[in-house]
Structures are given as structure tokens and as C-alpha cells.
Design a protein around this motif. Structure first.
Motif, PDB file in Angstrom:
ATOM      1  N   PRO A 298       4.601 -19.682  -2.764  1.00 42.33           N
ATOM      2  CA  PRO A 298       4.406 -19.351  -4.176  1.00 42.33           C
ATOM      3  C   PRO A 298       5.456 -18.377  -4.694  1.00 42.33           C
ATOM      4  CG  PRO A 298       2.857 -18.146  -2.807  1.00 42.33           C
ATOM      5  CD  PRO A 298       3.559 -19.116  -1.908  1.00 42.33           C
ATOM      6  N   PRO A 299       5.957 -18.593  -5.916  1.00 40.05           N
ATOM      7  CA  PRO A 299       6.890 -17.626  -6.506  1.00 40.05           C
ATOM      8  C   PRO A 299       6.161 -16.345  -6.885  1.00 40.05           C
ATOM      9  CG  PRO A 299       6.344 -19.313  -8.109  1.00 40.05           C
ATOM     10  CD  PRO A 299       5.694 -19.728  -6.810  1.00 40.05           C
ATOM     11  N   VAL A 300       6.854 -15.231  -6.820  1.00 41.53           N
ATOM     12  CA  VAL A 300       6.270 -13.941  -7.162  1.00 41.53           C
ATOM     13  C   VAL A 300       7.266 -13.156  -7.997  1.00 41.53           C
ATOM     14  CG1 VAL A 300       4.767 -13.762  -5.136  1.00 41.53           C
ATOM     15  CG2 VAL A 300       7.126 -12.944  -5.000  1.00 41.53           C
ATOM     16  N   MET A 351       4.722 -14.960 -13.620  1.00 40.12           N
ATOM     17  CA  MET A 351       4.293 -15.432 -14.945  1.00 40.12           C
ATOM     18  C   MET A 351       5.511 -16.011 -15.658  1.00 40.12           C
ATOM     19  SD  MET A 351       1.089 -14.678 -14.867  1.00 40.12           S
ATOM     20  CE  MET A 351       0.488 -14.672 -16.540  1.00 40.12           C
ATOM     21  N   PRO A 352       5.715 -17.323 -15.583  1.00 43.96           N
ATOM     22  CA  PRO A 352       6.981 -17.922 -16.036  1.00 43.96           C
ATOM     23  C   PRO A 352       7.242 -17.818 -17.529  1.00 43.96           C
ATOM     24  CG  PRO A 352       5.389 -19.623 -15.476  1.00 43.96           C
ATOM     25  CD  PRO A 352       4.804 -18.327 -15.013  1.00 43.96           C
ATOM     26  N   LEU A 406       0.720 -11.104 -20.534  1.00 45.36           N
ATOM     27  CA  LEU A 406       1.658 -12.080 -19.988  1.00 45.36           C
ATOM     28  C   LEU A 406       1.092 -13.486 -20.126  1.00 45.36           C
ATOM     29  CD1 LEU A 406       2.657 -10.198 -16.713  1.00 45.36           C
ATOM     30  CD2 LEU A 406       3.601  -9.952 -19.008  1.00 45.36           C
ATOM     31  N   LEU A 407       1.989 -14.475 -20.149  1.00 48.75           N
ATOM     32  CA  LEU A 407       1.613 -15.874 -20.320  1.00 48.75           C
ATOM     33  C   LEU A 407       2.058 -16.673 -19.105  1.00 48.75           C
ATOM     34  CD1 LEU A 407       2.697 -16.354 -24.050  1.00 48.75           C
ATOM     35  CD2 LEU A 407       0.450 -15.698 -23.178  1.00 48.75           C
ATOM     36  N   ASP A 408       1.114 -17.432 -18.508  1.00 51.35           N
ATOM     37  CA  ASP A 408       1.483 -18.232 -17.346  1.00 51.35           C
ATOM     38  C   ASP A 408       2.038 -19.580 -17.781  1.00 51.35           C
ATOM     39  OD1 ASP A 408      -0.657 -19.829 -18.054  1.00 51.35           O
ATOM     40  OD2 ASP A 408      -1.877 -19.340 -16.295  1.00 51.35           O
ATOM     41  N   GLU A 409       2.175 -20.507 -16.835  1.00 49.73           N
ATOM     42  CA  GLU A 409       2.798 -21.788 -17.164  1.00 49.73           C
ATOM     43  C   GLU A 409       1.977 -22.591 -18.161  1.00 49.73           C
ATOM     44  OE1 GLU A 409       0.270 -22.161 -13.471  1.00 49.73           O
ATOM     45  OE2 GLU A 409       1.831 -20.810 -14.215  1.00 49.73           O
ATOM     46  N   ASN A 410       0.677 -22.305 -18.271  1.00 50.34           N
ATOM     47  CA  ASN A 410      -0.184 -23.001 -19.232  1.00 50.34           C
ATOM     48  C   ASN A 410      -0.420 -22.177 -20.492  1.00 50.34           C
ATOM     49  OD1 ASN A 410      -0.631 -25.211 -17.432  1.00 50.34           O
ATOM     50  ND2 ASN A 410      -2.056 -23.916 -16.295  1.00 50.34           N
ATOM     51  N   LEU A 411       0.369 -21.115 -20.681  1.00 52.50           N
ATOM     52  CA  LEU A 411       0.219 -20.185 -21.802  1.00 52.50           C
ATOM     53  C   LEU A 411      -1.144 -19.508 -21.788  1.00 52.50           C
ATOM     54  CD1 LEU A 411       1.964 -22.121 -24.726  1.00 52.50           C
ATOM     55  CD2 LEU A 411       2.911 -20.386 -23.201  1.00 52.50           C
ATOM     56  N   THR A 412      -1.715 -19.371 -20.594  1.00 50.05           N
ATOM     57  CA  THR A 412      -2.939 -18.602 -20.435  1.00 50.05           C
ATOM     58  C   THR A 412      -2.594 -17.117 -20.435  1.00 50.05           C
ATOM     59  OG1 THR A 412      -3.997 -20.355 -19.162  1.00 50.05           O
ATOM     60  CG2 THR A 412      -4.904 -18.136 -18.925  1.00 50.05           C
ATOM     61  N   ALA A 413      -3.319 -16.336 -21.218  1.00 52.11           N
ATOM     62  CA  ALA A 413      -3.029 -14.911 -21.358  1.00 52.11           C
ATOM     63  C   ALA A 413      -3.628 -14.129 -20.198  1.00 52.11           C
ATOM     64  CB  ALA A 413      -3.576 -14.383 -22.680  1.00 52.11           C
ATOM     65  N   LYS A 414      -2.845 -13.195 -19.652  1.00 50.66           N
ATOM     66  CA  LYS A 414      -3.318 -12.319 -18.585  1.00 50.66           C
ATOM     67  C   LYS A 414      -2.871 -10.890 -18.881  1.00 50.66           C
ATOM     68  CE  LYS A 414      -3.457 -15.862 -14.981  1.00 50.66           C
ATOM     69  NZ  LYS A 414      -3.414 -16.073 -13.528  1.00 50.66           N
ATOM     70  N   SER A 598       8.465  -8.311 -17.119  1.00 52.32           N
ATOM     71  CA  SER A 598       8.634  -9.380 -18.085  1.00 52.32           C
ATOM     72  C   SER A 598       9.453 -10.481 -17.454  1.00 52.32           C
ATOM     73  CB  SER A 598       9.342  -8.850 -19.337  1.00 52.32           C
ATOM     74  OG  SER A 598       9.656  -9.920 -20.197  1.00 52.32           O
ATOM     75  N   SER A 599       8.814 -11.615 -17.157  1.00 55.61           N
ATOM     76  CA  SER A 599       9.516 -12.684 -16.451  1.00 55.61           C
ATOM     77  C   SER A 599       9.853 -13.848 -17.362  1.00 55.61           C
ATOM     78  CB  SER A 599       8.645 -13.190 -15.298  1.00 55.61           C
ATOM     79  OG  SER A 599       7.414 -13.652 -15.791  1.00 55.61           O
ATOM     80  N   GLY A 600       9.862 -13.645 -18.650  1.00 56.93           N
ATOM     81  CA  GLY A 600      10.047 -14.759 -19.572  1.00 56.93           C
ATOM     82  C   GLY A 600      11.486 -15.116 -19.856  1.00 56.93           C
TER      83      GLY A 600
END
Length: 610
Positions: A298-300, A351-352, A406-414, A598-600
């Protein structure tokens, strides 16, 4: 409303249900005994109105395939469901900390868990035995696990070491519905040379002899440490937490961990290609953030402090402790940390799609329409509500802002960044008196003036985030404060945009009619009321946003690194309101040199320090 196919039982006994709509299509167990509906004479014979005392028994792996005349095993041996022979299993306990179900009798779910275990551990089919699943007082699912060898009576030493390593280091990934877990393996009773078990007396004798041997070794070690400084230094270097953050004031003791993995410096160096510039995804005064890929896949995101610098040690420790004990689909996940060779690093789930602020500013290349913004609002609100209501003890985040969502690959907020968070003990449920910290623009003015932190302080900050979602503007721009500007612009006579047509984000304005816009705006303004007593709780905020989405028949599936500390000094004289003066020229703000994870951004780009 959708219904899960895994739903087996609905227990609504002894409530105040007066009517039931027929034709629901639900055919599994439904308990309605003791409700007014069941007291009507016409309904007394309905099956689900009858007294039902039996609850399905917890799941246990079936041994029916071994027949009624199955073997009777003795001692450490147990009957294997695969071979139907008596073997010595490797036993332990699986503790699932955030399962997505409560039915401990669901054979389908536990059957999938068994299959994934024997597949991942390269064991024969059906060589896994599960029993006694139950939920403890912390709502953790406890399951007793037995693993059986493929042949013979015993596992080899290498087999036990291999399986223990896979389970203890969480290399095994259970079905998603079970969530994260911890494995506690029991000592394995290896046979003596002649193939028989050691007797209890022999085991006791070995234990006593080992204790005396250990005591002798301790005495020798203490003498060596006293006589040889080099030996003492070697021991200290082998235990990096023995001198946690040396020389840093208020850093406290070693962190209290619960599931966070301790990485070596060499592991993180390898997975980032020696922290190469091509893997850099963020930077700031505190250090840099790198994208890495662990050995198991898994990427981190790895936040690395400047080498040799131990700044922010208290925030570093706080974030490790909090993130390792809270688990929710809307909170950013902590994978582990590194504290070695004067290095201070935190390892998060990757968080891509970066931060919410990057999406609103257009820097991430992601354009959020109105419904997406509602889902992001709901997800982040659920994460904060979990901290306030379900964490034990409750947690006040203290730095809610769009760069910490933060937003994951599905734009789910965390929700991220727990470096400033505060635990609320039972005795201090009302408020916590503490030095004011946070970010100007999001900071609760009542907290700033009284230094009394409450959960409503997070509500105020979240209200500012909601206004950002409407306007895409920073909380403070050119001396203008977003809360004041929105309040002045509001016009209830404007049925479409409530007077905010001139300040709202053009991207969502062009959509025309925005579902639930007035309710959303009213809710945001309630959150930023001057008095904390006039603000809703985060649970109320969650329910209100859910209502907006349900009104539009939207099926939402919300699924949460850094310590961006901003410390507000105390000025002489009575506290002044933080936003009544010219906010751009505020005199009492001292920004720290920490930064946001910030990984965006694209890997070739650099993030400017705050």
C-alpha cells in the motif's frame, strides 16, 4: 432506503411502535413484542408480535463434516475441521476494533473470514476454526482463533514464526467488513524430542529455572551497565523511546500506542527511494512529506521532520497517541511512525486527492459540484462527531480547517492533523481551560477571549469550513473576514442564493438551483454564532446535512498529517475579540513553523510553506 443483504435480525421489542406498513419485503427475524401495535386484537397472532426469547447463538465453525462419531481429543489436541483428526492448533485471539456489523451469529461473514485466513496463511481449506465471537465493553469484536497444521500433529517452529509474523504485523487483510484488528497469539506447546508433550511439572520446572537464569542475567547486565559506559549507550540506542525527545520541554514520556506500527529508518528510506525529490509531495518549515510504497504494497504518506530538529515533539507524540486509538472511516489513518537516528516521522494512509482547500482553490485540478460538497461536508462532520461523542474519552480537535480535511481516491472526506487535539475527561466535560491554539480565521472567538475550550469550538471552525464550501474563499482575505462578509450579504428575500450571488463560488453558481442551499447556509450561520450555547452539536449538524441529501434522494457513502499548530499569545489587559479589528493586521498571532500533510499535488511540484 436500501437494506443490506446481511441484515438477519431486527430487534424492536418494548418500543412505542403503533403501526406497521405491510409489504416491506423483509423476510428475516423481526421482533416487535411489547409494542402498542401488537396489542391490537387483529395483530396478536402475527409471528413477529409473539414473545421471542431466543437470540441466535454466536458463530462457531461447524464440525458436522466429521460425523456424529468424531474423535475425542485430549490435552492440547483439538479436532481439526479439515482432517477430522486430533491435532495441536496454533491458538490466539483476534480483536477487531471497528467492525461494520453487530451480528455475531452471521455464518456468511465468519465463513469469509475463515476462508481469507487459510488462503492468506497458505493453510489447507477448512483448517481454520473460529469460536466464541462477542463484543466487549469497548465495542471491540473478540474472536478465538485456532489454526491447524496441514499434516501431522504439530506445526514446525518456522510455521509458527511465519503465521505469527503475518498476523501480529497485520500483513493479513481480513474482509473489509471486519475493519482493523490486533492479534494476540498464545504460546505454542511444541513436542519434546520423543514426540510427546512436556508435562505440567516439567513446564513448571523449566519456568522456575528460566526465572533464576533471567535474574542472574539481569544482575550481570546491571553490573555491566554500571561499569561500562559503552554498554549503557548501546542499550539506550536499542530502546529509542527510553529517552523520548531528549532536551525538549513538555515532550512527556513515550507515547501510549494502540495498533500503530514502529518503522525503522531504513524501512522508510527504502520505500521512498532514499527520500528522493521525485517522491516529495509536500514541504514546510517543519519538514517534508514523501510518498512511499511499503514492502507489502500500500502507498503511504511519510511526514519527515527536518533532520536533527525535534521541534513539535509534543504535537508529534499527541498525534501518534490519538490516531492510534481512534478508528473511523472519516478520520485519516495512522499506519505508524519512526523515532530513530534523530529522525521524527509519521506514516499515514496515502490520500491521492490532497486537501479540500486545494480542490476549492483549483490547485488540485478537482472541481467539486454542489452535491460533492454536500458529501464532503457530511463525511467530515461525521468524523468530528465521532471524536466528540464516541471516542473515549472525547476529543476536541482544535484545528478544523479545509487544509486538515483530506480527500481519498473516491473524494471521501477524512479529518486529519491531531497535533493540537485535547482529551476531555469526564470531570471536564463542560470545558477545558487551556492556552489558546488554532488557526486565525477558524478560531472560535469565545474560546479566544475566555481560554475555555469546548466541543462547540470545533463547531465554530466547521461553520467557517461550510462557508468556504459556498464561497471557495479563504476565511480571511485582504482584511475581510468570511463570517462577517456573508452575514452582511445575506438577504432572505433572495429565494435562490439568499443574497450571496456576488460572493459564492462561480463554479457552483452556474449550476442554477442548488438543493438545500438555504438550509445549508442557515446551518453554517448557526455554527458560527458568537455564543457557544447558540451553536448546534456536531451530531445535529450531521443529521441536518443527511436530511438535505435525503431530500434530494442522494445515496451518500462517506467512508480521515501533520500538526499545523498556530499558537496565539496572550496580550496584556482584557482579551480582545479576534475578528472585530482589522483581521489582516492582528497583533497577537504567532504562526509556528509546522505544516500540513498535503498529497494532492503532482510529484514534480513543491508545496510552499504556510
Amino acid at each position: 432506503m436500501g437494506r443490506s443483504s446481511q441484515l438477519q435480525l431486527v430487534d424492536l421489542r418494548e418500543n412505542k411502535i403503533e403501526s406497521l406498513t405491510p409489504g416491506s419485503g423483509y423476510s428475516n427475524t423481526l421482533m416487535l413484542y411489547g409494542n402498542p401495535y401488537c396489542l391490537e386484537s387483529s395483530n396478536t397472532q402475527v409471528a413477529y408480535c409473539q414473545r421471542q426469547e431466543t437470540i441466535p447463538t454466536p458463530y462457531t465453525t461447524s464440525l458436522e463434516s466429521c460425523g456424529p462419531n468424531r474423535k475425542q481429543c485430549t490435552g492440547f489436541q483439538k479436532l481439526s475441521p479439515a482432517s477430522c483428526d486430533c491435532q495441536v492448533p496454533y491458538e490466539g485471539k483476534l480483536t477487531f476494533r471497528a467492525p461494520f456489523f453487530r451480528d455475531v451469529a452471521n455464518a456468511n461473514l465468519f465463513g469469509k473470514l475463515e476462508e481469507s485466513l487459510w488462503s492468506n496463511l497458505t493453510l489447507p481449506a477448512r483448517s481454520v476454526f473460529l469460536q466464541n465471537p462477542f463484543f466487549d465493553s469497548s465495542a471491540y469484536l473478540q474472536v478465538q482463533l485456532l489454526l491447524f497444521p496441514s499434516s501431522g500433529k504439530f506445526f514446525s517452529h518456522s510455521d509458527i514464526q511465519r503465521m505469527g509474523n503475518v498476523l501480529s504485523n497485520q500483513l493479513f487483510k481480513p474482509p473489509d467488513v471486519f475493519g482493523p484488528y490486533v492479534f494476540n497469539g498464545f504460546n505454542y506447546p511444541f513436542p519434546a524430542r520423543n514426540g510427546v508433550f512436556l508435562s505440567k511439572g516439567a513446564i513448571a520446572g523449566i519456568a522456575v529455572a528460566s526465572a533464576f537464569l533471567l535474574l542472574g542475567l539481569v544482575v550481570i547486565a546491571l553490573y555491566a551497565i554500571r561499569q561500562q559506559k559503552l554498554a549503557r549507550m548501546a542499550i539506550e540506542l536499542s530502546r529509542p523511546f527510553a529517552s523520548w525527545a531528549p532536551g525538549v520541554k513538555d515532550a512527556g514520556g513515550a507515547p501510549q500506542l494502540k495498533g500503530a506500527r514502529l518503522f525503522s529508518f531504513d524501512e522508510l528510506k527504502k520505500c521512498t527511494n532514499n527520500f528522493s525529490n521525485s517522491n516529495e509531495i509536500g514541504s514546510g518549515g517543519y519538514g517534508k512529506v514523501y510518498r512511499g510504497v511499503l514492502q507489502d504494497g500500500p502507498p503511504v504518506a511519510i511526514k519527515r521532520a527536518q533532520q536533527g530538529s525535534m521541534q513539535g515533539a509534543l504535537e508529534f507524540k499527541t498525534e501518534i497517541e490519538l490516531l492510534s486509538r481512534v478508528h473511523h472511516k472519516n478520520l485519516v489513518g495512522l499506519v505508524g511512525f519512526c523515532f530513530e537516528q534523530e529522525e521524527q516521522m509519521l506514516v499515514y494512509e496515502y490520500m491521492p486527492n490532497g486537501t479540500l482547500r486545494e480542490s476549492l482553490s483549483g490547485r488540485s485540478g478537482i472541481a467539486l459540484d454542489w452535491k460533492m460538497r454536500l458529501r464532503v461536508t457530511l463525511g467530515s462532520a461525521r468524523g468530528i462527531a465521532y471524536l466528540h461523542e464516541l471516542a473515549n474519552p472525547p476529543i476536541i480537535h482544535r484545528d478544523i480547517k479545509t487544509t486538515n480535511i483530506l480527500l481519498d481516491e473516491n473524494l471521501t472526506a477524512k479529518v486529519a492533523d491531531f497535533g493540537l487535539s485535547k482529551l476531555v475527561s469526564d470531570g471536564g466535560k463542560g470545558h477545558v481551560s487551556t492556552q489558546v491554539k488554532g488557526t486565525l480565521g477558524y478560531l472560535d472567538p469565545e474560546y479566544y477571549m475566555t481560554q475555555q475550550l469546548t466541543e462547540k469550538s470545533d463547531v465554530y471552525s466547521f461553520g467557517v469550513v461550510m462557508l468556504e464550501l459556498i464561497t471557495s474563499k479563504l476565511p480571511i482575505e485582504k482584511g475581510k473576514y468570511i463570517v462577517r462578509e456573508v452575514r452582511l450579504a445575506m438577504d432572505n428575500q433572495d429565494d435562490q442564493y439568499c443574497g450571496l450571488g456576488g460572493v459564492m463560488d462561480p463554479y457552483i453558481k452556474k449550476e442554477g438551483s442548488l438543493v438545500g442551499f438555504r438550509k445549508f447556509l442557515d446551518l453554517a450561520m448557526q455554527c458560527v454564532e458568537e455564543s457557544a450555547n447558540d451553536r448546534p452539536t456536531m451530531n445535529v449538524v450531521v443529521k441536518a446535512i443527511e436530511t438535505v441529501l435525503q431530500d434530494d434522494e442522494v445515496n451518500s457513502n462517506p467512508t480521515s498529517a501533520s500538526s499545523s499548530a498556530t499558537d496565539f499569545g496572550t496580550a496584556k489587559g482584557p482579551p480582545r475579540h479576534p475578528y472585530n479589528d482589522n483581521v489582516s493586521g492582528h497583533k497577537h498571532v504567532a504562526f509556528s513553523d509546522t505544516f500540513d500533510y498535503s498529497s494532492g499535488y503532482n510529484l514534480s511540484m513543491k508545496i510552499e510553506p504556510k
